[in-house]
Each structure stands twice: as structure tokens, then as C-alpha cells.
Design an enzyme around this catalytic site. Sequence first.
Site, PDB file in Angstrom:
ATOM      1  N   GLU A 142       0.844  -1.191   0.000  1.00  9.29           N
ATOM      2  CA  GLU A 142       0.000   0.000   0.000  1.00  9.29           C
ATOM      3  C   GLU A 142       0.879   1.241   0.000  1.00  9.29           C
ATOM      4  O   GLU A 142       2.078   1.162   0.317  1.00  9.29           O
ATOM      5  CB  GLU A 142      -0.921   0.007   1.219  1.00  9.29           C
ATOM      6  CG  GLU A 142      -0.184  -0.018   2.533  1.00  9.29           C
ATOM      7  CD  GLU A 142      -1.072  -0.390   3.708  1.00  9.29           C
ATOM      8  OE1 GLU A 142      -0.890   0.220   4.773  1.00  9.29           O
ATOM      9  OE2 GLU A 142      -1.932  -1.291   3.577  1.00  9.29           O
ATOM     10  N   LYS A 144       2.831   4.617   1.059  1.00  8.02           N
ATOM     11  CA  LYS A 144       3.332   5.231   2.287  1.00  8.02           C
ATOM     12  C   LYS A 144       2.922   6.698   2.237  1.00  8.02           C
ATOM     13  O   LYS A 144       3.515   7.511   1.528  1.00  8.02           O
ATOM     14  CB  LYS A 144       4.850   5.117   2.381  1.00  8.02           C
ATOM     15  CG  LYS A 144       5.437   5.673   3.671  1.00  8.02           C
ATOM     16  CD  LYS A 144       6.951   5.489   3.710  1.00  8.02           C
ATOM     17  CE  LYS A 144       7.513   6.007   5.030  1.00  8.02           C
ATOM     18  NZ  LYS A 144       7.320   7.475   5.170  1.00  8.02           N
ATOM     19  N   ASP A 146       2.236  10.590   3.035  1.00  4.68           N
ATOM     20  CA  ASP A 146       3.045  11.673   3.583  1.00  4.68           C
ATOM     21  C   ASP A 146       2.113  12.669   4.259  1.00  4.68           C
ATOM     22  O   ASP A 146       1.851  13.762   3.761  1.00  4.68           O
ATOM     23  CB  ASP A 146       3.848  12.349   2.472  1.00  4.68           C
ATOM     24  CG  ASP A 146       4.935  13.259   3.030  1.00  4.68           C
ATOM     25  OD1 ASP A 146       5.216  13.164   4.243  1.00  4.68           O
ATOM     26  OD2 ASP A 146       5.497  14.053   2.258  1.00  4.68           O
ATOM     27  N   TYR A 253      -5.302   2.227   7.970  1.00  2.00           N
ATOM     28  CA  TYR A 253      -4.532   1.098   7.454  1.00  2.00           C
ATOM     29  C   TYR A 253      -4.061   0.113   8.508  1.00  2.00           C
ATOM     30  O   TYR A 253      -3.342  -0.831   8.195  1.00  2.00           O
ATOM     31  CB  TYR A 253      -3.320   1.613   6.668  1.00  2.00           C
ATOM     32  CG  TYR A 253      -2.469   2.627   7.399  1.00  2.00           C
ATOM     33  CD1 TYR A 253      -1.546   2.240   8.366  1.00  2.00           C
ATOM     34  CD2 TYR A 253      -2.598   3.990   7.120  1.00  2.00           C
ATOM     35  CE1 TYR A 253      -0.773   3.166   9.046  1.00  2.00           C
ATOM     36  CE2 TYR A 253      -1.832   4.927   7.784  1.00  2.00           C
ATOM     37  CZ  TYR A 253      -0.916   4.508   8.750  1.00  2.00           C
ATOM     38  OH  TYR A 253      -0.162   5.439   9.418  1.00  2.00           O
ATOM     39  N   LYS A 365      11.022   3.359  -0.265  1.00  2.00           N
ATOM     40  CA  LYS A 365      10.778   4.772  -0.502  1.00  2.00           C
ATOM     41  C   LYS A 365      11.067   5.179  -1.947  1.00  2.00           C
ATOM     42  O   LYS A 365      11.761   4.477  -2.690  1.00  2.00           O
ATOM     43  CB  LYS A 365      11.609   5.616   0.468  1.00  2.00           C
ATOM     44  CG  LYS A 365      11.243   5.398   1.932  1.00  2.00           C
ATOM     45  CD  LYS A 365      11.878   6.422   2.837  1.00  2.00           C
ATOM     46  CE  LYS A 365      11.205   7.764   2.677  1.00  2.00           C
ATOM     47  NZ  LYS A 365      11.704   8.758   3.682  1.00  2.00           N
ATOM     48  N   CYS A 456       8.116  49.332   0.646  1.00  2.00           N
ATOM     49  CA  CYS A 456       7.243  48.479  -0.172  1.00  2.00           C
ATOM     50  C   CYS A 456       7.573  48.674  -1.651  1.00  2.00           C
ATOM     51  O   CYS A 456       7.645  49.823  -2.126  1.00  2.00           O
ATOM     52  CB  CYS A 456       5.783  48.839   0.090  1.00  2.00           C
ATOM     53  SG  CYS A 456       4.622  48.011  -1.013  1.00  2.00           S
ATOM     54  N   CYS A 459       4.224  50.616  -3.328  1.00  2.00           N
ATOM     55  CA  CYS A 459       3.815  51.984  -3.007  1.00  2.00           C
ATOM     56  C   CYS A 459       4.916  52.829  -2.383  1.00  2.00           C
ATOM     57  O   CYS A 459       4.751  54.048  -2.205  1.00  2.00           O
ATOM     58  CB  CYS A 459       2.604  51.970  -2.087  1.00  2.00           C
ATOM     59  SG  CYS A 459       2.958  51.406  -0.402  1.00  2.00           S
ATOM     60  N   CYS A 472       4.130  45.910   4.636  1.00  5.60           N
ATOM     61  CA  CYS A 472       4.038  47.262   4.114  1.00  5.60           C
ATOM     62  C   CYS A 472       3.164  48.077   5.053  1.00  5.60           C
ATOM     63  O   CYS A 472       2.078  47.633   5.432  1.00  5.60           O
ATOM     64  CB  CYS A 472       3.451  47.244   2.706  1.00  5.60           C
ATOM     65  SG  CYS A 472       2.887  48.850   2.113  1.00  5.60           S
ATOM     66  N   CYS A 478      -1.995  51.294  -0.313  1.00  6.90           N
ATOM     67  CA  CYS A 478      -1.097  50.528  -1.183  1.00  6.90           C
ATOM     68  C   CYS A 478      -1.927  49.810  -2.236  1.00  6.90           C
ATOM     69  O   CYS A 478      -2.794  48.996  -1.896  1.00  6.90           O
ATOM     70  CB  CYS A 478      -0.306  49.517  -0.358  1.00  6.90           C
ATOM     71  SG  CYS A 478       0.749  48.439  -1.351  1.00  6.90           S
TER      72      CYS A 478
END
Length: 722
Positions: A142, A144, A146, A253, A365, A456, A459, A472, A478
Site C-alpha cells: 500500500e 506510504k 506523507d 490502514y 521509498k 514596499c 507603493c 508594508c 497601497c
Amino acid sequence: MSESDVEGADEVRDDNPYIAEPSLDFTAVDDLSEAAAREQAAALREAIRFHDYRYYVRNDPVIDDRAYDRLFERLEALEDAFDLETENSPTRRVGGEPVEELGEVEHVAPMLSIDASVEADDVREFDARVRREVGDVEYTCEPKFDGLSVEVVYEDGEYVRAATRGNGDVGEDVTENVRTIESIPEVLRGDHPDFLAVRGEVYMPRDAFQEHNAELVERGDEPFANPRNAAAGSLRQLDPSVTAERPLDCFFYDVLGAWNGPGEESADDASEATASRGARELSGLETHHDEHEQFADWGLKPVEEEWYALVDDVEDAIAFRDDLLDAREDLNYEIDGTVFKVNDREACEELGTTSRHYRWAFAHKFPARSEVTTIEDVVVQVGRTGRLTPVALLEPVEVGGVTVSRASLHNQEEIAAKDIGVGDEVRVERAGDVIPYVDEVVEKRAEGYYEMPDSCPVCGSDTEYDGPIAYCTGGISCPAQLVRAVTYFASDDGLDVEGLGEEAAETLVDEGLVERDVADLYDLTMDDLVDLDGWGETSARNLLDELETSKRPPLDEFITAIGIPEVGPTVARDLARYFGDLDSILDADREDFQEVDGVGPTVAGHIAEFLGNERNREVIARLRERGVDPEPFETEGGEELDGLTFVFTGSVEGWTRGDLQDLVEAHGGNATSSVSGNTDYLVAGENPGASKTNAADEEGIPVLSPGEFFGLLEERGVDVEA
């Protein structure tokens, strides 16, 4: 990057060489003295504990998996060669300690990790050892996953508890957070055990991850680097209402404990009961394949059949892994390999475990997805809230089948820690197969590292820092912030103004037609729009019609549109249902918001702070002056159950739990998932959960049978057709 640059590294020795950019060129074990071996092992243990903390608790690793594996393998080799094993060594337990604020939970059975390798020959060696010890075997195969491993416990068929893996024996209590995941049932289906503890993997689907990150960016919040971090960060929230807004899912599982009995054990003493009775007393669960077949019958989401196999030859297992690697890009969830498990449980017990690994399982893996390229420039993006995010412009490179030309650098601290500069040759990874990021500098070519600008870039306003994050100070003046505010206001989750996407918002802001806030949208005229580049009478009229229609939005859509931090459509609907109209929400305080089911203290604080801000209240007032008047929240079926709160437990023939809750809410009532002092009735169907019925007894709350419940509805004028 030095260890002093890494958050949390001040808890390790200053001279520990295995924290930041560890050297992996080790002297041969045979050439070391015992004293040198002990010193190196001590440094490795310290470093591995640090890296475990960064990976499991902070969800922010400092080194990649391969480097970690090399450090761990070196420590194992030293301990084996010099008999240095100690009770508190990382090699004796699974890494990761619980976050204290969440509380600790002892697992029903140890949640160990799985030995792993990228090399097929290591899989063959595992198979050879297994067959020497127990003879011929079958393997289940099955993915693995993450994500984040969790233990979920049911008593009498009802959900009672969930915990993260933590250190393998003790995990973090995430009961209320996991309860918000829709794919995890509150009540088991079918012929379930009296007690059941299962192991699963909480994850965020890739398409949902992309959508959620897009929402975060629109809100001006930091996007997640990858789906695993998104799942882990969502599950470890102290406020379950934040978790509820995240699109999480779960595969199951493994069965950690299952039995039928008198039912006197509770989740608190389940571990002791397991030790005395054995993890499995039920017939029909003699193999891992039996468990896989049973999950769906219990209502638990199993591994997809397309990517699950039962084989009796190790070469078939390796071929399965290779097929899964080829299909990896097409899956809607992140995986980093394939898990092979000895199918027969009796053989598994004979093979046993180490203190860290199951000796009956192995993970084959996948190779890492990364490539080396050059940073050509760095640009700074401005978010809706003014957050400044540095982005590396890369010499285009193909990573995992996708051409990558941009990568997030996150913030100034991250840049400094990795010593990243323009011109450097860097390793780029596609984290979670979605967002590229710079993992490390491979060849240093720049002098020093990139530094964020003092003003910024859009602006010219000064920048200021909140921790590592730059902002900013220009606020709504802005243009970049205003464009994103307009785009979010008009988005599908907001007022759904068709024709007002980011490009149109940029045009309106650039032309000075929207220069103050979103309320300026309702001052637009045909003359303003018709002569804009790319516009005409039809597009102008369509937008004005859409804006006119949006003046009577549902209350929950308006709440979402104004952009309160951590308030998405679900929480917005809870607020609308509870308060009924906008004025009641504006008059409420933090304590009032915490009374809303689904709103915890963190979100309540965000709402109170946002609505207490004078500038935000001025924007709402300007919208109302222009005729934007949210409709009060009304239930479709009337107010027959107004003021009543129901909780359901057990099964009701012909009805799902969701249908019953919808029925109550459609007629003005509230349906919550847990019993509290605010509950008016507990409706108990077949196989009711002991925890809810006991809580009802303690609170003196009436318990209704399904017949009594429907009778109450009929008395109040609710027409029910089961």
C-alpha cells in the site's frame, strides 16, 4: 548557515556539528576509539532529538530526509559496534514529543515507525530475513502516505478520542480537531467491535491544498509549503474551529486494538486493558488483509483498492512499488514510497519489533524530487494584508515533470538561515508536488544573502516587521493590498461578483476608480467603465448589474467577503445562524463570539479584533451607505425549533446523522456534536455512545428515543417524512 541561526538550536551544544548543514563524511567505525565513539554518539543523539522536534512538533525540518537517515544510521552503527545503547537514545523510541498545550494521551498500543530504504536490494534483504524466521509469507502492499499519523479510538461504536503519534507511546490529544474531519465517522457502521483503536494518516488532498493555499494568499496569510505541513499544522491547532476550515481527509490502514467484552474499559485505561487482554480478541482479524477488508464495513476510509495488493513474492512487491512511483503524479494525495507488511498477524507477533520499528514491515521509498538551478533574481510580492513575501526567480528547470521558474523564500529569517543570494546555485524541491522551494545552496556565488527592502516595492511605504514577517505600512493606500482586497471581496467565497477577478481589480485600482476601499465599487458608473482598455458597454453593464445584485447578499457570504482572519464560509455560516443579522454581530464582543458552536477562543479573538477596528467598521459603514444590506439569516423551514439544541448519538433507521442535523437546523434549531450545558435534548438511537449518554445524565439533559424525537417535532409543527 550556523546552528545559532536555527530556531530551537540554542537547546543543543554550540559545537554540535550535526545541526545545520551536517557533515556526513564519517570516519570508519573500526578506526574510532571507544571514547571518540561515545562523544560522537552523544552529539548525534542530541542532534537527532533536535531534528525530531523540528520535524514532528514544529513541522519545519532543518535537514532533508536523507541527511537525517544518514545521521540515524551512523548512531545505530556506533551503538551496535561499541555497545553504547542507552534507554533514552533516539534509536530506542519513535521521535517527536507532544505539544504540551494539547495534552498527552497514552496509546492503546505502541505506534512504531517502519524501517525504510530507496534501494530494492534492502527490500530483498528484509524479505530474506522474514522468510528465515517464519517461513513463506504474503505481503500487503500500500502507499506510504506523507501526512500525519493518528490513533482514533471508538467505544461502543462511537468516536471518543484521537491522538497524534507523538513519541510512539504518548501522543498529543487532538480529539476535537479530528472530530471536524468529515471522512472520519462519529459512529461506526455495521457489526463493529465494542472497542476499536485504529491507525490512520490525516492528509490534505492535493487539489484542496492548492485551493486552500490560494485562499491564504488572497487573505494575505502565509501559504503552507506542502500538504504534509498543512495537515500537521491544521491538526495541531488549539482551536478546533480553525481545523474545521481546513480540507482534511484520512486513510486508515492498521488496527491497534479490537475486542468485544463487557465494555467496562474507557479510553483512559485502554492501554492497560490492551496489555492484559492482547491487542486483538476478535476472530476475523487474523491478517492485515482482513483489517483492510473490514475498514469500509465499519465506515472507515481504507487504502484505495487500485493501490492495494496482496502478493506472495518480494519481486511482485517491488514491481508494485515501481508502478506506484509511475502513477505518483496522478494521485490526489502525497506519498513518498510503498509499505510492505507481512500479512499474517501470528507471523508478525513472532517477528516482533525493535524499540523503534516493526520487524514485519518495510517501506520502499521513492527517490527525492529535486534539481539544481540558479537564482537569477528575487522579487517581493505584496499580499492583501500588506505581507511582503520574497520569491526567487530561477533559471527554469524541470522538477518531477514540471518546469519550475519561481520558488518561495518565505521570509528574511529563512533567507539568512540558508544564506541565499542572487546568483547562487541552489537545490530546488517541489514540496508536496505543488509549491517549489529552495532547499539549500549548492554553490555559493553571491556575496552574503539577499536582504528585504526597507520600503514596499509597490507603493514605497516603509516596511515593518512582526517577528520574521515583513509588512508594508501603506495599508489600504497601497494598490497591491487594495487589489487583493477587492479580488477576495468579489470571489466565490465572498459576494461572487462575476467579472471582477484580479485583472479587472488591478485595472480599477490602477485607473483610480477604486482608490479607498471596496465600497468604491458601488460608486462605479457606465462612464467610468465603458472606455477602459479591453472593456465595452456589454462588460461594463454586466459588472454594474452584478454589483447591484450583490447588494443583498446572504449574511454569511458578506461576513466571509470582508476578510476576517481565520473566518471562512463554515465559521461565517455559524456566526450568521447564531446572531441572525449584521447589527447583532457588530454589537457582540469576544465572549459572545465564543458562545457560537464551532468558534473557539482563537477565532473569537480574531473576529473581535477585526470588528473592533475603527477602519474596518468604517468600511462596513460605507458599504451600507451605498445600499449593501446583508439579508438576515433565515432557515428554510421556519422557526419551529428556535432556541432548541440537539445532540445525536447512535443510529436512526432511515436517517444519517447529517440528515438529522440538517432537519433540525432547517427549522430553526441547533445541532451540535457534543453534550454541554447548552444542550436541550440528546437523541439516542441504536448503539448509543456511552460518553454522550453519561454526559447527558451528569448535566440532567433529557434523552429521547428516535420515536420521542419525531413526536416532539410533530408537536412543534414540523412535518417529517422519514
